[in-house]
Scaffold this motif. Structure first.
Motif, PDB file in Angstrom:
ATOM      1  N   ASP A 221      -8.780  -0.414  -3.041  1.00  0.00           N
ATOM      2  CA  ASP A 221      -9.030   0.684  -3.966  1.00  0.00           C
ATOM      3  C   ASP A 221      -8.311   0.499  -5.303  1.00  0.00           C
TER       4      ASP A 221
ATOM      5  N   ASN B 128       0.818   8.386  -7.212  1.00  0.00           N
ATOM      6  CA  ASN B 128       1.204   9.798  -7.219  1.00  0.00           C
ATOM      7  C   ASN B 128       2.153  10.093  -8.363  1.00  0.00           C
TER       8      ASN B 128
ATOM      9  N   PRO C  83      -4.962  10.692  -6.536  1.00  0.00           N
ATOM     10  CA  PRO C  83      -4.138   9.835  -5.682  1.00  0.00           C
ATOM     11  C   PRO C  83      -4.666   9.726  -4.260  1.00  0.00           C
ATOM     12  N   GLU C  84      -5.301  10.776  -3.767  1.00  0.00           N
ATOM     13  CA  GLU C  84      -5.798  10.768  -2.386  1.00  0.00           C
ATOM     14  C   GLU C  84      -6.891   9.723  -2.163  1.00  0.00           C
TER      15      GLU C  84
ATOM     16  N   LEU D 255       0.831  -1.206   0.000  1.00  0.00           N
ATOM     17  CA  LEU D 255       0.000   0.000   0.000  1.00  0.00           C
ATOM     18  C   LEU D 255       0.866   1.257   0.000  1.00  0.00           C
ATOM     19  N   GLU D 256       1.902   1.249   0.796  1.00  0.00           N
ATOM     20  CA  GLU D 256       2.818   2.400   0.838  1.00  0.00           C
ATOM     21  C   GLU D 256       3.420   2.653  -0.544  1.00  0.00           C
TER      22      GLU D 256
ATOM     23  N   LYS E  46       0.734   3.829  -3.241  1.00  0.00           N
ATOM     24  CA  LYS E  46       0.441   5.264  -3.148  1.00  0.00           C
ATOM     25  C   LYS E  46       1.548   6.078  -3.823  1.00  0.00           C
ATOM     26  N   TRP E  47       2.782   5.682  -3.613  1.00  0.00           N
ATOM     27  CA  TRP E  47       3.917   6.372  -4.249  1.00  0.00           C
ATOM     28  C   TRP E  47       3.816   6.286  -5.770  1.00  0.00           C
TER      29      TRP E  47
ATOM     30  N   ILE F  79      -6.783   6.659  -3.034  1.00  0.00           N
ATOM     31  CA  ILE F  79      -6.214   5.335  -2.811  1.00  0.00           C
ATOM     32  C   ILE F  79      -5.841   5.221  -1.338  1.00  0.00           C
ATOM     33  N   LYS F  80      -6.710   4.624  -0.551  1.00  0.00           N
ATOM     34  CA  LYS F  80      -6.528   4.522   0.898  1.00  0.00           C
ATOM     35  C   LYS F  80      -6.267   3.084   1.359  1.00  0.00           C
ATOM     36  N   SER F  81      -6.560   2.109   0.485  1.00  0.00           N
ATOM     37  CA  SER F  81      -6.315   0.702   0.825  1.00  0.00           C
ATOM     38  C   SER F  81      -6.047  -0.074  -0.462  1.00  0.00           C
TER      39      SER F  81
END
Length: 435
Positions: A56, A28, A48-49, A20-21, A24-25, A51-53
């Motif tokens: 998604d 973005n 990009p915001e 997940l980390e 997100k990178w 994408i929380k899990s």
């Protein structure tokens, strides 16, 4: 041996946190740096915001080979060209090639992952690895080359072809690991037999094969004729190249480098994400690539993925050997036929060689499947009555698996073309005028 126990044996919970980390990178990165992806995201009202899990991920758009070709050559790069230190490309046999780029850090990551993959199969610093893949824009040669070096092996970069020379070097250099397509390894065995070379006198012990789909039946043939452990590796230029996944000595699925790639399995018709263990089309998202990140790339490869830990101790998900491709599947009179089904039958019949061709014709508005097989010995051609019985036996075996009648053509040993690269086995003539 390269074994990153921290990455290859982490818990599923810790792995998903890392994925997940990195997801997100990546999201973005493509949103802010690649106009093609930004446009596709905005069309779906995705930022990009959102994408929380990892769940998604399914909200993001798919990427297809048409997207990649439509942005030829450098339209999907996420870094300035001055930061790209190497490019590779697909063959481009069906249009413009797909061009992929790598930063220096990408190449280092690729090398690490390929070293991890060859170590899965048992390669160590004691090995002499002979690469019979072609070098060039194709990712296979260079991808395996640097990974094998990082694993400590002595690398013999022969490239493809010149089979007698390949065998000479195997004898002289004491080659222990062969890297090639599976079909070419069988041709090497065939040439060795003609040259009077006792395969068992070679030091070969491991085969790292890729570049084309192959069945468990062909694996057994390779292992018995070359006296080696035959392992499969999986990679696509669009995703990275070799190193995406590979088999360990247990041969119970390809370990996927999940710390660098997320794999999904989808229904190829609807795009619906399937549960682990269900058969479908593989979709990959890169998590650490700088120059050429990809979001939900549809591979067209059919497999299934399991998250059960392997006997070897690794906890990464494993994918089954590719059984076919959505674009290779033949529909004959309403019946779905994969070339791998035909190969699995032929490889169990004594007297039939590992080389074959599948021709599809349309005659009188009806589809017709023809399979051309090659005998292993000249004496099998006579008497004619025995050859007719043998032909009927093969047709019956094919019908029992495919549920359709097949035209069969039997040819003499050595008739069908051999290839040092990907074997071309399927020829579909239905769009041509029937003769």
């Amino acid at each position: 041996m390269i074994w990153n126990t921290e990455q290859e044996c982490m818990s599923r919970g810790r792995l998903e946190e890392l994925q997940l980390e990195r997801l997100k990178w990546t999201v973005n990165r493509v949103y802010n740096r690649v106009p093609h992806y930004r446009a596709k995201f905005e069309k779906l009202s995705i930022t990009p915001e959102k994408i929380k899990s990892l769940v998604d991920l399914k909200c993001l758009p798919f990427t297809t080979k048409d997207d990649l070709r439509g942005n030829y050559p450098f339209g999907l790069f996420a870094v300035p060209q001055r930061e790209v230190v190497r490019v590779h490309a697909s063959s481009g046999t069906t249009g413009r090639p797909v061009v992929v780029g790598y930063t220096a850090n990408d190449l280092n990551t690729w090398t690490d992952l390929t070293a991890r993959m060859v170590s899965l199969a048992g390669v160590t610093s004691e090995d002499v690895a002979q690469i019979a893949f072609n070098y060039g824009l194709f990712t296979g040669g260079f991808g395996l080359h640097y990974g094998l070096e990082r694993a400590g092996a002595l690398v013999v970069p022969v490239s493809g072809g010149n089979t007698e020379r390949q065998l000479m070097l195997m004898q002289d250099f004491g080659t222990t690991v062969l890297i090639s397509t599976p079909s070419y390894s069988l041709y090497i065995a065939e040439v060795a037999e003609k040259m009077g070379i006792d395969i068992s006198s070679l030091k070969l012990k491991i085969g790292l094969f890729g570049g084309e789909p192959w069945t468990e039946e062909m694996r057994s043939e390779i292992e018995s004729r070359l006296h080696i452990l035959a392992t499969d590796n999986y990679g696509l230029s669009e995703v990275m190249g070799p190193g995406v996944a590979g088999e360990c000595a247990c041969k119970c699925g390809h370990h996927i480098a999940e710390d660098h790639f997320i794999v999904e399995t989808i229904d190829p018709e609807t795009g619906e994400v399937l549960e682990p263990g269900q058969e479908g089309e593989l979709v990959f998202t890169s998590l650490t690539k700088e120059a050429f990140p990809v979001i939900r790339f549809r591979t067209k490869d059919i497999s299934r993925v399991t998250q059960d830990p392997c006997q070897c101790g690794r906890t990464t998900a494993r994918m089954r050997k590719i059984i076919g491709r959505t674009d290779d599947m033949l529909i004959i009179r309403g019946v779905n036929v994969f070339p791998s089904q035909i190969e699995s039958v032929l490889m169990t019949i004594e007297g039939i060689g590992p080389h074959y061709v599948i021709n599809v014709h349309r005659r009188n508005f009806l589809d017709e499947l023809e399979v051309v097989v090659e005998l292993t010995r000249e004496d099998l051609l006579e008497p004619y009555s025995k050859l007719e019985d043998f032909s009927g036996y093969i047709r019956q075996k094919l019908h029992s698996v495919l549920s359709i009648n097949v035209r069969l053509k039997i040819v003499q040993p050595g008739t069908l073309e051999r290839s040092a690269g990907k074997a071309k086995r399927v020829f579909d003539y239905r769009n041509q005028t029937a003769k």
